[in-house]
Design an enzyme around this catalytic site. Sequence first.
Site, PDB file in Angstrom:
ATOM      1  N   SER A  15       0.674  -1.356  -0.061  1.00 47.14           N
ATOM      2  CA  SER A  15       0.106  -0.182  -0.060  1.00 47.14           C
ATOM      3  C   SER A  15       0.945   1.247  -0.102  1.00 47.14           C
ATOM      4  CB  SER A  15      -0.907  -0.017   1.385  1.00 47.14           C
ATOM      5  OG  SER A  15      -0.060  -0.476   2.190  1.00 47.14           O
ATOM      6  N   ARG A  16       1.992   1.337   0.393  1.00 44.31           N
ATOM      7  CA  ARG A  16       3.047   2.363   0.578  1.00 44.31           C
ATOM      8  C   ARG A  16       4.391   2.270   0.214  1.00 44.31           C
ATOM      9  NH1 ARG A  16       3.544   3.506   5.863  1.00 44.31           N
ATOM     10  NH2 ARG A  16       2.258   1.919   6.800  1.00 44.31           N
ATOM     11  N   TYR A 156      15.796  -4.817  14.992  1.00 44.22           N
ATOM     12  CA  TYR A 156      14.995  -4.787  13.490  1.00 44.22           C
ATOM     13  C   TYR A 156      16.316  -5.300  12.855  1.00 44.22           C
ATOM     14  CZ  TYR A 156      14.353  -2.476   9.202  1.00 44.22           C
ATOM     15  OH  TYR A 156      13.968  -2.377   7.844  1.00 44.22           O
ATOM     16  N   ALA A 158      18.178  -7.880  13.677  1.00 43.05           N
ATOM     17  CA  ALA A 158      18.023  -9.396  13.798  1.00 43.05           C
ATOM     18  C   ALA A 158      16.882  -9.866  13.012  1.00 43.05           C
ATOM     19  CB  ALA A 158      17.874  -9.606  15.229  1.00 43.05           C
ATOM     20  N   LYS A 160      15.880  -8.760   9.974  1.00 41.13           N
ATOM     21  CA  LYS A 160      16.199  -8.931   8.770  1.00 41.13           C
ATOM     22  C   LYS A 160      17.253  -9.573   8.585  1.00 41.13           C
ATOM     23  CE  LYS A 160      13.190  -5.895   7.415  1.00 41.13           C
ATOM     24  NZ  LYS A 160      12.194  -6.228   6.454  1.00 41.13           N
ATOM     25  N   ILE A 189      16.326   4.156   1.872  1.00 39.12           N
ATOM     26  CA  ILE A 189      15.281   4.546   0.944  1.00 39.12           C
ATOM     27  C   ILE A 189      14.233   5.582   1.208  1.00 39.12           C
ATOM     28  CG2 ILE A 189      13.789   3.389  -0.819  1.00 39.12           C
ATOM     29  CD1 ILE A 189      16.512   2.393  -1.025  1.00 39.12           C
TER      30      ILE A 189
HETATM   31  P1  NAP Z   1       6.822   1.596   4.735  1.00 35.31           P
HETATM   32  O1  NAP Z   1       6.586   3.041   4.063  1.00 35.31           O
HETATM   33  O2  NAP Z   1       6.576   1.988   6.304  1.00 35.31           O
HETATM   34  O3  NAP Z   1       5.559   0.921   4.501  1.00 35.31           O
HETATM   35  C1  NAP Z   1       5.273  -0.458   5.221  1.00 35.31           C
HETATM   36  C2  NAP Z   1       4.333  -1.234   4.537  1.00 35.31           C
HETATM   37  O4  NAP Z   1       4.181  -2.503   5.404  1.00 35.31           O
HETATM   38  C3  NAP Z   1       2.994  -0.720   4.501  1.00 35.31           C
HETATM   39  O5  NAP Z   1       2.373  -1.076   3.261  1.00 35.31           O
HETATM   40  C4  NAP Z   1       2.092  -1.266   5.562  1.00 35.31           C
HETATM   41  O6  NAP Z   1       0.752  -1.485   5.324  1.00 35.31           O
HETATM   42  C5  NAP Z   1       2.810  -2.725   5.390  1.00 35.31           C
HETATM   43  N1  NAP Z   1       2.745  -3.424   6.810  1.00 35.31           N
HETATM   44  C6  NAP Z   1       3.179  -3.025   8.081  1.00 35.31           C
HETATM   45  N2  NAP Z   1       2.932  -3.949   9.111  1.00 35.31           N
HETATM   46  C7  NAP Z   1       2.021  -5.014   8.373  1.00 35.31           C
HETATM   47  C8  NAP Z   1       1.204  -6.058   8.603  1.00 35.31           C
HETATM   48  N3  NAP Z   1       1.197  -6.596   9.918  1.00 35.31           N
HETATM   49  N4  NAP Z   1       0.493  -6.780   7.624  1.00 35.31           N
HETATM   50  C9  NAP Z   1       0.602  -6.412   6.669  1.00 35.31           C
HETATM   51  N5  NAP Z   1       0.992  -5.218   5.859  1.00 35.31           N
HETATM   52  C10 NAP Z   1       1.825  -4.701   6.955  1.00 35.31           C
HETATM   53  O7  NAP Z   1       7.799   0.724   4.896  1.00 35.31           O
HETATM   54  P2  NAP Z   1       9.056   0.891   3.587  1.00 35.31           P
HETATM   55  O8  NAP Z   1      10.077   1.886   4.063  1.00 35.31           O
HETATM   56  O9  NAP Z   1       8.312   0.742   2.265  1.00 35.31           O
HETATM   57  O10 NAP Z   1       9.625  -0.628   3.760  1.00 35.31           O
HETATM   58  C11 NAP Z   1       9.209  -1.542   3.047  1.00 35.31           C
HETATM   59  C12 NAP Z   1      10.137  -3.000   3.395  1.00 35.31           C
HETATM   60  O11 NAP Z   1      11.603  -2.620   3.149  1.00 35.31           O
HETATM   61  C13 NAP Z   1      10.093  -3.258   4.977  1.00 35.31           C
HETATM   62  O12 NAP Z   1      10.276  -4.666   5.196  1.00 35.31           O
HETATM   63  C14 NAP Z   1      11.284  -2.509   5.439  1.00 35.31           C
HETATM   64  O13 NAP Z   1      11.996  -3.165   6.431  1.00 35.31           O
HETATM   65  C15 NAP Z   1      12.337  -2.765   4.301  1.00 35.31           C
HETATM   66  N6  NAP Z   1      13.644  -1.730   4.212  1.00 35.31           N
HETATM   67  C16 NAP Z   1      13.169  -0.354   4.063  1.00 35.31           C
HETATM   68  C17 NAP Z   1      14.130   0.331   3.933  1.00 35.31           C
HETATM   69  C18 NAP Z   1      13.954   2.198   3.715  1.00 35.31           C
HETATM   70  O14 NAP Z   1      15.046   2.939   3.876  1.00 35.31           O
HETATM   71  N7  NAP Z   1      12.519   2.543   3.688  1.00 35.31           N
HETATM   72  C19 NAP Z   1      15.461  -0.037   3.906  1.00 35.31           C
HETATM   73  C20 NAP Z   1      15.893  -1.117   4.226  1.00 35.31           C
HETATM   74  C21 NAP Z   1      14.670  -2.231   4.310  1.00 35.31           C
HETATM   75  P3  NAP Z   1      -0.201  -0.257   5.715  1.00 35.31           P
HETATM   76  O15 NAP Z   1      -0.183   0.947   5.032  1.00 35.31           O
HETATM   77  O16 NAP Z   1      -1.660  -1.089   5.769  1.00 35.31           O
HETATM   78  O17 NAP Z   1       0.148  -0.085   7.225  1.00 35.31           O
END
Ligand code: NAP
Length: 248
Positions: A15-16, A156, A158, A160, A189
């Site tokens: 969704s995001r 976190y 751990a 990942k 990101i």
């Molecule tokens: P984000 O903008 O916070 O979005 C998180 C997404 O996960 C949202 O779509 C949210 O849905 C969903 N979500 C959270 N808990 C959930 C649950 N219990 N069941 C189903 N959906 C759930 O995160 P992002 O930055 O795009 O990150 C996406 C992935 O990349 C994550 O695994 C994060 O750890 C990883 N990551 C991110 C970065 C970074 O710099 N951004 C770096 C390394 C790794 P809702 O909209 O419904 O809440």
Amino acid sequence: MFDLKGKTALVTGGSRGIGRAICEALAKQGAHVAVNYVRGEENARAVVTAIEAAGGTAELAGFDVGHMAEAETAVTALAKKLGKLDILVANAGISIDGLLLRLKEDDLDRLFAVNVKGSLGCAKAAVKSMMRTKGGRIIFVSSVVGEMGNAGQTAYAASKAALLGITKSLAREYASRNITVNAIAPGFIETDMTHALPEAARSELNKAIPLGRVGTAAEIAAAAVYLASDEGGYVTGQTLRVNGGMYV
Ligand code: NAP
């Protein structure tokens, strides 16, 4: 190249942020995409609308990845409804940060429930469907901190890092079934997850990134498209680092 026409995909947390970009990129290559969310139904609907406006097809798939059994049941039902599930991108994730001395067991449990157990529940159901259709792609979204660590992010990191062990094990377990299993380890990101950072922290961060900037969700999505495609078919058990050189 990277033609996904006729493929079905599920992106958890679609969704995001990174998940949304992955949904749009897979759909652009022709895949029918199920957009998972837990709270953000309106955002998920907007993703479906954007995909359809661009000529693709998509549907909503709301369920809580944080409950392993619920996730498994939901993915099983989705695969049945779609007739097959070719691609799973286990992207949904949360971060709960803090120093070890402030770590609460509940926070650790929540992190592992969503980031690790939920991803495994989705993978378990996906594997069952992919075994029937004799092939598939599973992609876990890990993080650069799962490999390099980060002060204040022990729990976190751990969760990942666990995804990387899972990736290697499942790759070995299901290679003979023509199912590839890989991880993407994004660096920092631009998403909601990182927007919260104060400007000073962001400029410090940029200094630690050889390419001198944070990455975009689209740059992570491009890696997912590659791993999901036929062209990526000889890659399994790997971690694709998309981090601007932050960890090499
Ligand atoms: P984000 O903008 O916070 O979005 C998180 C997404 O996960 C949202 O779509 C949210 O849905 C969903 N979500 C959270 N808990 C959930 C649950 N219990 N069941 C189903 N959906 C759930 O995160 P992002 O930055 O795009 O990150 C996406 C992935 O990349 C994550 O695994 C994060 O750890 C990883 N990551 C991110 C970065 C970074 O710099 N951004 C770096 C390394 C790794 P809702 O909209 O419904 O809440």
